[in-house]
Design a protein around this motif. Sequence first.
Motif, PDB file in Angstrom:
ATOM      1  N   ASP A  76       1.312  -1.030  -0.425  1.00 52.35           N
ATOM      2  CA  ASP A  76       0.010  -0.466  -0.478  1.00 52.35           C
ATOM      3  C   ASP A  76       1.204   1.273   0.463  1.00 52.35           C
ATOM      4  O   ASP A  76      -0.113   2.976   0.397  1.00 52.35           O
ATOM      5  CB  ASP A  76      -1.435   0.162   1.537  1.00 52.35           C
ATOM      6  N   THR A  77       1.817   1.158  -0.752  1.00 50.21           N
ATOM      7  CA  THR A  77       2.862   2.232  -0.204  1.00 50.21           C
ATOM      8  C   THR A  77       2.849   2.845  -1.175  1.00 50.21           C
ATOM      9  O   THR A  77       3.473   2.334  -2.168  1.00 50.21           O
ATOM     10  CB  THR A  77       4.807   2.122   0.669  1.00 50.21           C
ATOM     11  N   PRO A  78       2.670   4.653  -1.590  1.00 51.33           N
ATOM     12  CA  PRO A  78       2.063   5.104  -2.986  1.00 51.33           C
ATOM     13  C   PRO A  78       3.133   5.711  -3.299  1.00 51.33           C
ATOM     14  O   PRO A  78       5.221   4.931  -2.191  1.00 51.33           O
ATOM     15  CB  PRO A  78       1.580   6.619  -2.688  1.00 51.33           C
ATOM     16  N   SER A  79       4.144   5.947  -4.990  1.00 50.46           N
ATOM     17  CA  SER A  79       4.770   6.064  -5.156  1.00 50.46           C
ATOM     18  C   SER A  79       6.038   7.025  -5.096  1.00 50.46           C
ATOM     19  O   SER A  79       3.926   8.029  -4.172  1.00 50.46           O
ATOM     20  CB  SER A  79       4.620   6.135  -7.147  1.00 50.46           C
ATOM     21  N   LEU A  80       6.721   7.418  -5.271  1.00 50.29           N
ATOM     22  CA  LEU A  80       7.071   8.336  -4.726  1.00 50.29           C
ATOM     23  C   LEU A  80       6.674   9.653  -5.289  1.00 50.29           C
ATOM     24  O   LEU A  80       6.479  10.946  -4.771  1.00 50.29           O
ATOM     25  CB  LEU A  80       8.403   8.851  -5.371  1.00 50.29           C
ATOM     26  N   LEU A  81       6.429   9.961  -6.627  1.00 44.01           N
ATOM     27  CA  LEU A  81       5.588  11.134  -7.162  1.00 44.01           C
ATOM     28  C   LEU A  81       4.346  11.658  -6.778  1.00 44.01           C
ATOM     29  O   LEU A  81       3.175  12.331  -7.320  1.00 44.01           O
ATOM     30  CB  LEU A  81       5.318  11.025  -8.620  1.00 44.01           C
ATOM     31  N   GLU A  82       3.394  10.213  -5.494  1.00 51.68           N
ATOM     32  CA  GLU A  82       2.399  10.019  -5.697  1.00 51.68           C
ATOM     33  C   GLU A  82       2.296  10.457  -4.056  1.00 51.68           C
ATOM     34  O   GLU A  82       0.595  10.707  -3.232  1.00 51.68           O
ATOM     35  CB  GLU A  82       1.787   8.999  -5.816  1.00 51.68           C
ATOM     36  N   VAL A  83       2.714  12.216  -3.679  1.00 46.03           N
ATOM     37  CA  VAL A  83       2.812  12.110  -1.781  1.00 46.03           C
ATOM     38  C   VAL A  83       3.348  13.328  -2.444  1.00 46.03           C
ATOM     39  O   VAL A  83       4.118  13.996  -3.125  1.00 46.03           O
ATOM     40  CB  VAL A  83       3.429  11.550  -1.058  1.00 46.03           C
ATOM     41  N   ASP A  84       3.318  14.292  -1.013  1.00 43.73           N
ATOM     42  CA  ASP A  84       3.371  15.980  -0.541  1.00 43.73           C
ATOM     43  C   ASP A  84       4.618  15.072   0.150  1.00 43.73           C
ATOM     44  O   ASP A  84       4.246  15.063   1.163  1.00 43.73           O
ATOM     45  CB  ASP A  84       2.346  16.160   0.169  1.00 43.73           C
ATOM     46  N   ILE A  85       6.106  15.990   0.085  1.00 39.06           N
ATOM     47  CA  ILE A  85       7.012  15.142   0.023  1.00 39.06           C
ATOM     48  C   ILE A  85       7.171  16.128   2.293  1.00 39.06           C
ATOM     49  O   ILE A  85       8.283  15.853   3.170  1.00 39.06           O
ATOM     50  CB  ILE A  85       8.376  15.902  -0.585  1.00 39.06           C
ATOM     51  N   PHE A  86       6.627  17.448   2.111  1.00 36.35           N
ATOM     52  CA  PHE A  86       6.567  18.227   3.356  1.00 36.35           C
ATOM     53  C   PHE A  86       5.707  17.043   4.471  1.00 36.35           C
ATOM     54  O   PHE A  86       6.170  17.103   5.920  1.00 36.35           O
ATOM     55  CB  PHE A  86       6.002  19.357   3.324  1.00 36.35           C
ATOM     56  N   HIS A  87       4.526  16.675   4.106  1.00 35.76           N
ATOM     57  CA  HIS A  87       3.843  15.963   4.875  1.00 35.76           C
ATOM     58  C   HIS A  87       4.177  15.033   5.125  1.00 35.76           C
ATOM     59  O   HIS A  87       4.924  14.311   6.592  1.00 35.76           O
ATOM     60  CB  HIS A  87       3.162  15.616   3.861  1.00 35.76           C
ATOM     61  N   ILE A  88       5.407  13.985   4.197  1.00 37.75           N
ATOM     62  CA  ILE A  88       6.202  12.875   4.935  1.00 37.75           C
ATOM     63  C   ILE A  88       7.463  13.738   5.912  1.00 37.75           C
ATOM     64  O   ILE A  88       7.699  13.061   6.634  1.00 37.75           O
ATOM     65  CB  ILE A  88       6.987  12.465   3.289  1.00 37.75           C
ATOM     66  N   LEU A  89       7.888  14.718   5.319  1.00 40.12           N
ATOM     67  CA  LEU A  89       8.513  15.421   6.070  1.00 40.12           C
ATOM     68  C   LEU A  89       8.837  15.344   7.811  1.00 40.12           C
ATOM     69  O   LEU A  89       9.005  15.159   9.253  1.00 40.12           O
ATOM     70  CB  LEU A  89       9.474  16.324   5.724  1.00 40.12           C
ATOM     71  N   VAL A  90       7.493  16.177   7.947  1.00 40.04           N
ATOM     72  CA  VAL A  90       6.391  15.786   9.246  1.00 40.04           C
ATOM     73  C   VAL A  90       6.448  14.790   9.867  1.00 40.04           C
ATOM     74  O   VAL A  90       6.304  14.337  11.222  1.00 40.04           O
ATOM     75  CB  VAL A  90       5.590  16.863   9.253  1.00 40.04           C
ATOM     76  N   GLY A  91       5.692  13.898   9.122  1.00 41.53           N
ATOM     77  CA  GLY A  91       5.151  13.085  10.120  1.00 41.53           C
ATOM     78  C   GLY A  91       7.175  11.969  10.442  1.00 41.53           C
ATOM     79  O   GLY A  91       6.576  11.404  11.577  1.00 41.53           O
ATOM     80  N   VAL A  92       7.912  11.729   9.771  1.00 39.65           N
ATOM     81  CA  VAL A  92       8.992  10.748  10.510  1.00 39.65           C
ATOM     82  C   VAL A  92       9.951  11.236  11.381  1.00 39.65           C
ATOM     83  O   VAL A  92      10.588  10.739  12.650  1.00 39.65           O
ATOM     84  CB  VAL A  92      10.016  11.110   8.238  1.00 39.65           C
ATOM     85  N   VAL A  93       9.245  12.524  10.836  1.00 42.31           N
ATOM     86  CA  VAL A  93      10.389  13.660  12.334  1.00 42.31           C
ATOM     87  C   VAL A  93       9.746  13.499  14.082  1.00 42.31           C
ATOM     88  O   VAL A  93      10.410  12.644  14.408  1.00 42.31           O
ATOM     89  CB  VAL A  93      10.739  15.117  12.179  1.00 42.31           C
ATOM     90  N   LEU A  94       8.888  13.692  13.731  1.00 44.08           N
ATOM     91  CA  LEU A  94       7.749  13.413  14.272  1.00 44.08           C
ATOM     92  C   LEU A  94       7.205  11.751  15.298  1.00 44.08           C
ATOM     93  O   LEU A  94       6.735  12.271  16.193  1.00 44.08           O
ATOM     94  CB  LEU A  94       6.497  14.277  14.822  1.00 44.08           C
ATOM     95  N   SER A  95       7.321  11.494  14.270  1.00 41.88           N
ATOM     96  CA  SER A  95       7.075   9.665  14.755  1.00 41.88           C
ATOM     97  C   SER A  95       8.089   9.147  15.491  1.00 41.88           C
ATOM     98  O   SER A  95       8.651   7.974  15.512  1.00 41.88           O
ATOM     99  CB  SER A  95       6.777   8.364  14.190  1.00 41.88           C
ATOM    100  N   PHE A  96       9.941   9.749  14.340  1.00 40.78           N
ATOM    101  CA  PHE A  96      11.133   8.783  14.755  1.00 40.78           C
ATOM    102  C   PHE A  96      11.409   8.772  15.943  1.00 40.78           C
ATOM    103  O   PHE A  96      12.040   7.804  16.179  1.00 40.78           O
ATOM    104  CB  PHE A  96      12.456   9.751  13.794  1.00 40.78           C
TER     105      PHE A  96
END
Length: 908
Positions: free
Chosen positions: A598-618
């Motif tokens: 279920d992981t979307p492609s690199l072109l199917e995501v907003d990268i800033f949302h990814i950044l906030v998620g990984v930094v806060l969940s790490f």
Amino acid sequence: IMKYFSVRKPGVSGHGVYELKDECLKEFNMFFYHYTKTQHSKAEHTQKKRRKQENRDEALPPPPPPEFSPAFSNVVRILNCDVMMHIVRTLLQRAVELETHLWTEAMVQMVLHLLSLGLLEEKQQLQKSPEEEVSFDFYHKATRMGSSALNAVNVLMLLEKLKRVPQLEAQKDTVNWILQMFDMVKRLREKSSLTAVAAASGLEPTKGEETQSTQDKEKAERKRKAEAARLHRQKIMAQMSALQRNFIETHKLLYENTMEAQGKEDAIMEEESMSSTIDYSRIALGPKRGLSVAEKEILTCILCQEEQEVKLEGAAMVLSACVQKSTALTQNRSRILELSGDTLDPLFMHPDLPCGTHTGSCGHVMHAACWQKYFEAIQLNFRQRLHVEQIFDLENGEYLCPLCKSLCNTVIPIVPLQAQKINSEDAEAIAQILSLTKWLEIVTVRISGYSVKNAKGEKQNLPAFTNKGMGNSALEFHSILSFGVQSSAKYSSSIKEMLILFATTIYRVGLKVAPNEADARIPMMTWSTCAFTIQCIENLLETEGKPLFGSLQNRQHSGLKALVQFAAAQRTTSPQILIQKHLIRLLGVLLPNFKAEDTPSLLEVDIFHILVGVVLSFPSLYWEDAVDLQPSSISSAYNQLYLFHLTTLAHIMQIVISSATESPTACSPENSEEAQSAQSFCREVCQYTSGCFSQDIPGWLVWDCVKKGIMPYLRCAALFFHYLLGVSPPEELLQDSEEGQFKALCSYLSLPTNLFLLFHEHWDTVNPLLQRWCADPVVLSCLKGKSIAIRYPRKRNHLIELPEDYSCLLNQASQFRCPRSSDDEQKHPVLCLFCGAMLCSQNTCCQELVNGEELGACTSHALQCGAGVCMFLKIRECKVVLIEGKTRGCLYPAPYLDEYGETDPGLK
């Protein structure tokens, strides 16, 4: 009234206007006692506009103050008392040091007004009487240095610095006028002294015989009093000097020791200040991270008026806030939104940004307990008054802010920023070991270890880069802890309660579902609203041409700070295993080895949302069964740096792929280092995409696309890390100038200005990632022209362009035919000002069934076009309709005027 005002002849509005006469302008007082706040602002704006039209400076000094009667003559001494001077110096000092949370422009205006009054009063007294008779010494007090070490400046010095503060550009003319007044008062005092000397030498010219004797007597009396005062001062000074000499002789040894200790102390303080100046760094990420500015916050509750310091272990304080769905940033209004969120997975945001959850705040603070009592009282009052209509929905948690009456539906808990200090020696030692490659290996082993545990011993396939020269002893499951850990922050029960309450509201409003504190999507929605709100604020600042930092309103600043700190703290209220699962799914976009079905492609995501998620969940990777741990300051610095570098690499890849169809302009600029690096990178991408990506694209064009396309992402990242870590940004980001902004952002975020060096510096590690990104089917489909990728930077939305002539709209409406109706002409056509769609309103033909409810054309269109909020122009009535949901709306004047300069609702 005609003594002060003249009547301006009527214009297009059809009525005359009173205007203040030119000769009365000097009597204008901006702080007139009977002004309301609105009248004060309007009067100031009118006077400044008038002076600007006359090509005069915009200084608005107060009129000369009237003279007090003898009984009240001492009132003016309030202006030059030591306490007043200390207040003035302190506030100016805070304004100069840009401590924006400690002052407002209105406070600075008041200080400048008081300074003007003091100088005008002293000027009047000096013009009426000789210097020795003037006891009002405002000039001397203002030019005297402050008593404390932190306040060792005078008002003149602070005013000179104040002229360079960008937020106070509107007060520059007033500051210049005050400085001129200081100079004038100084010259008056010097002139008065020279006159007194001349009089004492008998050089003053004689007057008429009738007044000669009277004046001589007055002069002689004044001279006698001045001489007596001088002798008295000399006597007192002599007595003090004698006492000092006597004391020093008696306690000679103590005096010498004191002086020696004082000298050492001064030297130590000077050395410390020098070292702090050298070590101070305006860098937010990595081992060279600057100091976190963790200030002591003492806030006042607007309900009980009691002050309280914000502490982790203290009672919770909250900000009134409103959470709502928004399509303000959408790139595709034709996309069909999912109205029910029961099955929606909000972890990944599409790059279209079709619909986000925005959190806004009016910035007013309350105790959590006070707010709960207030809300319960509203509910009780509503139940007792059943027949009274409410403009807010109590069942959905809506209420009006007790102070400003803004519509709110929740509260944000205020979580204090925890100061983080990095030991430079430890940072240098770890830098020799912890490269990006090593960090990725450690993280991969940790995640794989968790996967093995959760799968109860099932064998996991480790990514390829974890096996390079690694023995079993080199990297273990606990290796991630070896670079520094600390115990997790402990929050009070009331703060935890508010964290859960606010997170549940975001989940309920953002997904349109019933509240459920145990739902796994609550952390996802928390990260999503944090990212989306930051993107909205960045978009607003860019659209208005304001600097990234220093131009936010206090409510925006307070709201954003509280939101980011809440998003970081919310993790502690959820199961850490759940947070780890979300983190692994997010990393699957960046690290294809973790990619699931279920992981979307690199072109199917907003990268800033990814950044906030990984930094806060790490930090969840540091969780152990026996003890609750989180990374230390130095570990966090490296984690955040490398996570940011990974997301930046991915975003550069997005921009490069989307620019593959860019057509070069006629002229080619210089072949810079950045262009050469871009050309080299394009050759690699071409190789990994089997020629789908053309390597003939000029390097300078690719670099130009990357530099422009990545700016919004960098600006959002700077806002996010500033409010997360509290590190002050560079000066260039506080100024309203695009020059140097890119370099300042790169410096603040620990990036090379040539962004392609990120790939070359870590090529061995990034190369396998690049190959997997390029081999993605969605990427290849885009490069082959079968699908379209989002272009960066995204377009900034605005309302549709309307024709200048209203008859064009009437013609357009007359030609509109409803596809569901057989009528030749529609009686109530409306135009959506978001997307330009023409609709048939107030008619049963276009009603739609949505979630079991029949909705009209405008309401159902608003759900898709604006997530429930929309603006329509009723063409036949020349009115704008604002709606929110099916029960809330209002009318607004249309942007069209008749020949009299007035709106014409109803086209009457």
